[in-house]
Design a protein around this motif. Structure first.
Motif, PDB file in Angstrom:
ATOM      1  N   ARG A 163       0.988  -1.252   0.062  1.00 27.00           N
ATOM      2  CA  ARG A 163      -0.011  -0.087  -0.016  1.00 27.00           C
ATOM      3  C   ARG A 163       0.953   1.280   0.120  1.00 27.00           C
ATOM      4  N   ASP A 164       0.435   2.248  -0.849  1.00 27.00           N
ATOM      5  CA  ASP A 164       1.274   3.495  -0.877  1.00 27.00           C
ATOM      6  C   ASP A 164       1.349   4.256   0.230  1.00 27.00           C
ATOM      7  N   PHE A 165       0.514   4.444   1.021  1.00 29.25           N
ATOM      8  CA  PHE A 165       0.437   5.426   2.114  1.00 29.25           C
ATOM      9  C   PHE A 165       0.423   4.855   3.577  1.00 29.25           C
ATOM     10  N   LEU A 166       0.675   3.646   3.841  1.00 28.28           N
ATOM     11  CA  LEU A 166       0.910   2.777   5.108  1.00 28.28           C
ATOM     12  C   LEU A 166       2.246   2.662   5.472  1.00 28.28           C
ATOM     13  N   PHE A 167       2.531   2.992   6.556  1.00 29.93           N
ATOM     14  CA  PHE A 167       3.751   2.940   7.001  1.00 29.93           C
ATOM     15  C   PHE A 167       4.346   2.738   8.654  1.00 29.93           C
ATOM     16  N   ALA A 168       5.177   2.052   8.913  1.00 23.91           N
ATOM     17  CA  ALA A 168       5.528   1.798  10.284  1.00 23.91           C
ATOM     18  C   ALA A 168       6.641   2.791  10.739  1.00 23.91           C
ATOM     19  N   VAL A 169       6.595   3.149  12.117  1.00 20.98           N
ATOM     20  CA  VAL A 169       7.581   4.135  12.740  1.00 20.98           C
ATOM     21  C   VAL A 169       8.217   3.343  13.886  1.00 20.98           C
ATOM     22  N   SER A 170       9.495   3.279  13.887  1.00 19.38           N
ATOM     23  CA  SER A 170      10.027   3.073  15.429  1.00 19.38           C
ATOM     24  C   SER A 170      10.722   4.034  15.791  1.00 19.38           C
ATOM     25  N   SER A 171      10.824   4.051  17.339  1.00 22.67           N
ATOM     26  CA  SER A 171      11.266   5.169  17.814  1.00 22.67           C
ATOM     27  C   SER A 171      11.846   4.525  19.385  1.00 22.67           C
ATOM     28  N   TRP A 172      12.741   5.684  20.019  1.00 19.56           N
ATOM     29  CA  TRP A 172      13.300   5.460  21.270  1.00 19.56           C
ATOM     30  C   TRP A 172      12.565   5.395  22.470  1.00 19.56           C
ATOM     31  N   ASP A 173      11.235   5.506  22.133  1.00 18.96           N
ATOM     32  CA  ASP A 173      10.040   5.318  23.213  1.00 18.96           C
ATOM     33  C   ASP A 173       9.823   4.081  23.583  1.00 18.96           C
ATOM     34  N   GLY A 174      10.349   2.870  22.907  1.00 18.87           N
ATOM     35  CA  GLY A 174      10.137   1.490  22.893  1.00 18.87           C
ATOM     36  C   GLY A 174       8.828   1.183  22.124  1.00 18.87           C
ATOM     37  N   LYS A 175       8.233   1.821  21.303  1.00 18.71           N
ATOM     38  CA  LYS A 175       7.201   1.830  20.466  1.00 18.71           C
ATOM     39  C   LYS A 175       7.509   1.481  18.985  1.00 18.71           C
ATOM     40  N   VAL A 176       6.425   0.892  18.395  1.00 16.15           N
ATOM     41  CA  VAL A 176       6.503   0.881  16.898  1.00 16.15           C
ATOM     42  C   VAL A 176       4.904   1.124  16.391  1.00 16.15           C
ATOM     43  N   ARG A 177       4.764   2.212  15.690  1.00 11.92           N
ATOM     44  CA  ARG A 177       3.511   2.644  15.373  1.00 11.92           C
ATOM     45  C   ARG A 177       3.100   2.663  13.821  1.00 11.92           C
ATOM     46  N   ASP A 208       4.515  -9.463   1.712  1.00 13.79           N
ATOM     47  CA  ASP A 208       2.867  -9.628   1.262  1.00 13.79           C
ATOM     48  C   ASP A 208       2.118  -8.592   1.948  1.00 13.79           C
ATOM     49  N   GLY A 209       2.929  -7.660   2.647  1.00 12.61           N
ATOM     50  CA  GLY A 209       2.397  -6.455   3.430  1.00 12.61           C
ATOM     51  C   GLY A 209       1.514  -7.116   4.819  1.00 12.61           C
ATOM     52  N   THR A 210       1.646  -8.133   5.210  1.00 12.45           N
ATOM     53  CA  THR A 210       0.590  -8.613   6.422  1.00 12.45           C
ATOM     54  C   THR A 210       1.409  -8.704   7.686  1.00 12.45           C
ATOM     55  N   LYS A 211       2.643  -8.420   7.651  1.00 15.50           N
ATOM     56  CA  LYS A 211       3.329  -8.303   9.162  1.00 15.50           C
ATOM     57  C   LYS A 211       4.552  -7.226   9.095  1.00 15.50           C
ATOM     58  N   VAL A 212       4.626  -6.765  10.206  1.00 13.43           N
ATOM     59  CA  VAL A 212       5.942  -5.635  10.524  1.00 13.43           C
ATOM     60  C   VAL A 212       6.774  -6.486  11.469  1.00 13.43           C
ATOM     61  N   ALA A 213       7.959  -6.397  11.046  1.00 10.33           N
ATOM     62  CA  ALA A 213       8.938  -6.995  12.139  1.00 10.33           C
ATOM     63  C   ALA A 213       9.936  -5.687  12.625  1.00 10.33           C
ATOM     64  N   SER A 214      10.475  -5.797  14.043  1.00 10.39           N
ATOM     65  CA  SER A 214      11.067  -4.803  14.467  1.00 10.39           C
ATOM     66  C   SER A 214      12.182  -5.458  15.537  1.00 10.39           C
ATOM     67  N   GLY A 215      13.347  -4.462  15.598  1.00 11.94           N
ATOM     68  CA  GLY A 215      14.201  -4.988  16.566  1.00 11.94           C
ATOM     69  C   GLY A 215      14.669  -3.787  17.548  1.00 11.94           C
ATOM     70  N   ALA A 216      15.083  -4.280  18.691  1.00 13.22           N
ATOM     71  CA  ALA A 216      15.200  -3.224  19.660  1.00 13.22           C
ATOM     72  C   ALA A 216      16.487  -3.644  20.696  1.00 13.22           C
ATOM     73  N   CYS A 217      16.502  -2.426  21.398  1.00 11.58           N
ATOM     74  CA  CYS A 217      17.629  -2.483  22.670  1.00 11.58           C
ATOM     75  C   CYS A 217      17.293  -3.443  23.791  1.00 11.58           C
ATOM     76  N   ASP A 218      16.058  -4.209  23.590  1.00 11.22           N
ATOM     77  CA  ASP A 218      15.911  -5.427  24.785  1.00 11.22           C
ATOM     78  C   ASP A 218      16.524  -6.725  24.137  1.00 11.22           C
ATOM     79  N   ASN A 219      16.991  -6.639  22.874  1.00 15.00           N
ATOM     80  CA  ASN A 219      17.807  -7.601  22.506  1.00 15.00           C
ATOM     81  C   ASN A 219      16.896  -8.474  21.608  1.00 15.00           C
ATOM     82  N   THR A 220      15.578  -8.128  21.467  1.00 10.72           N
ATOM     83  CA  THR A 220      14.430  -8.880  20.826  1.00 10.72           C
ATOM     84  C   THR A 220      14.088  -8.651  19.531  1.00 10.72           C
ATOM     85  N   VAL A 221      13.630  -9.628  18.603  1.00 12.11           N
ATOM     86  CA  VAL A 221      12.955  -9.198  17.573  1.00 12.11           C
ATOM     87  C   VAL A 221      11.571  -9.734  17.671  1.00 12.11           C
TER      88      VAL A 221
END
Length: 363
Positions: free
Chosen positions: A46-60, A89-102
């Motif tokens: 999708r053209d206008f759907l996006f994920a944002v990761s940040s230092w507040d511990g969240k993915v939006r 396929d646009g169904t999932k979002v992955a993220s990695g963090a300073c808690d050492n997890t994916v």
């Protein structure tokens, strides 16, 4: 080489420098996160759907409808989130963090689950297609000096590869995976044989690597460093000798002059590089708050934009290159002392034009 400097001469500036009017159609999202933005990734579907990761511990996850950005979903890590990407396929979002997890977030169900871990913060990740079967898997890079490949149906990694040092940055296109680590090491991997380093080299730039980005053709990559330089590199040694080069960018001439001395040049970090998915041109963004579009094949700047008065930690194109997302956040280039409570935290969605991003052959 410094041929890009021609763009900043008196005759070239009016042609290549944008003004604030060129930003008038941007969609501005104020306060898209509660702390500095680390990564932005658009959906592959999708053209206008996006994920944002940040230092507040969240993915939006944000969606733009009729020119208005709306928050759709969010999920948490137990530490600052450093990277995010969408599955093909646009169904999932992955993220990695300073808690050492994916973690993997299912967009339809709204559920997130841990799918991997490292022994240190996870700095970067990509969905890639590996091996003779072209199987999609997730590759993650960490400050624990490893990259790991994950089959998301299994709790343990398919493979773990030692890198020369802490992983700072990674990108892939086609069957090319490029990993940039501390001490300027570059590991080049052919995903047809994903568990072996195809070529180990070093950045030709003098100082620390901040970002690598692969060309659409999968035959080379660009490197950005803290000293306001960008290197254009090719995997094939003969092509590199013919077409490789580096250039200065994200620098400003100081208006103050010491007694009897020339004005100083202030050097800023190149924080982010992204290649246009259609045209293959690219954008750089830096701690000076500016972003610039470049054509590596014809070796010139297409368009430069004035500083947005806050550092840019990351930029990224949407799937067809019609929008460039620009994060304005503190990027820690001056340490914790400069992280003011009133520092801007904004995302701009800039509609691109062909004048900005399409290659122009020299006359």
């Amino acid at each position: 080489m410094s041929f890009f400097q021609r763009s900043s001469t008196s005759t070239g500036t009016s042609l290549t420098m944008a003004t604030e009017k060129d930003l008038a159609n941007d969609i501005v999202i104020p306060n898209p996160a509660e702390d500095s933005i680390s990564d932005i990734a658009f959906s592959s579907q999708r053209d206008f759907l996006f994920a944002v990761s940040s230092w507040d511990g969240k993915v939006r996850i944000w969606d733009v409808q009729n020119g208005v950005a709306q928050g759709r979903s969010q999920y948490d890590h137990a530490g600052p989130v450093l990277c995010t990407r969408w599955s093909s396929d646009g169904t999932k979002v992955a993220s990695g963090a300073c808690d050492n997890t994916v973690k993997l977030f299912d967009v339809a169900s709204g559920q997130a689950q841990q799918v991997g871990n490292h022994d240190g913060p996870v700095k970067t990740l990509r969905f890639v297609n590996c091996g003779p079967t072209n199987q999609e898997c997730l590759v993650t890079g960490s400050w624990d000096k490893t990259i790991k490949y994950w089959d998301l149906r299994q709790p343990t990694p398919i493979s773990t590869m030692m890198m020369p040092d802490r992983v700072y940055t990674m990108d892939n296109k086609q069957q090319l995976l490029v990993v940039g680590t501390a001490e300027k090491h570059i590991a080049i991997i052919n995903l047809n044989n994903p568990t072996t380093i195809f070529k180990a080299t070093q950045s030709p730039l003098k100082w620390q690597t901040r970002v690598v980005a692969c060309y659409n053709q999968g035959d080379g990559y660009a490197i950005g460093s803290v000293e306001g330089r960008c290197a254009i590199r090719y995997v094939d040694d003969e092509v590199q000798k013919k077409s490789g080069f580096s250039f200065k960018c994200h620098r400003q001439n100081s208006t103050t002059r010491a007694a009897g001395a020339q004005g100083q040049t202030i050097v800023y970090s190149v924080n982010s590089i992204a290649f246009h998915p259609i045209y293959g041109t690219f954008v750089t963004a830096g701690s000076d708050g500016s972003f610039h579009f470049w054509d590596k094949d014809h070796r010139h700047r297409l368009r430069g934009f004035p500083s947005l008065n806050a550092s840019i930690p990351v930029v990224n194109f949407n799937r067809n290159g019609s929008v460039l997302a620009i994060a304005l956040s503190y990027d820690w280039h001056q340490g914790h002392m400069a992280n003011r409570p009133d520092y801007p935290n904004v995302i701009r969605l800039h509609p691109t034009t062909d004048d900005e991003v399409k290659e122009k052959r020299k006359k």
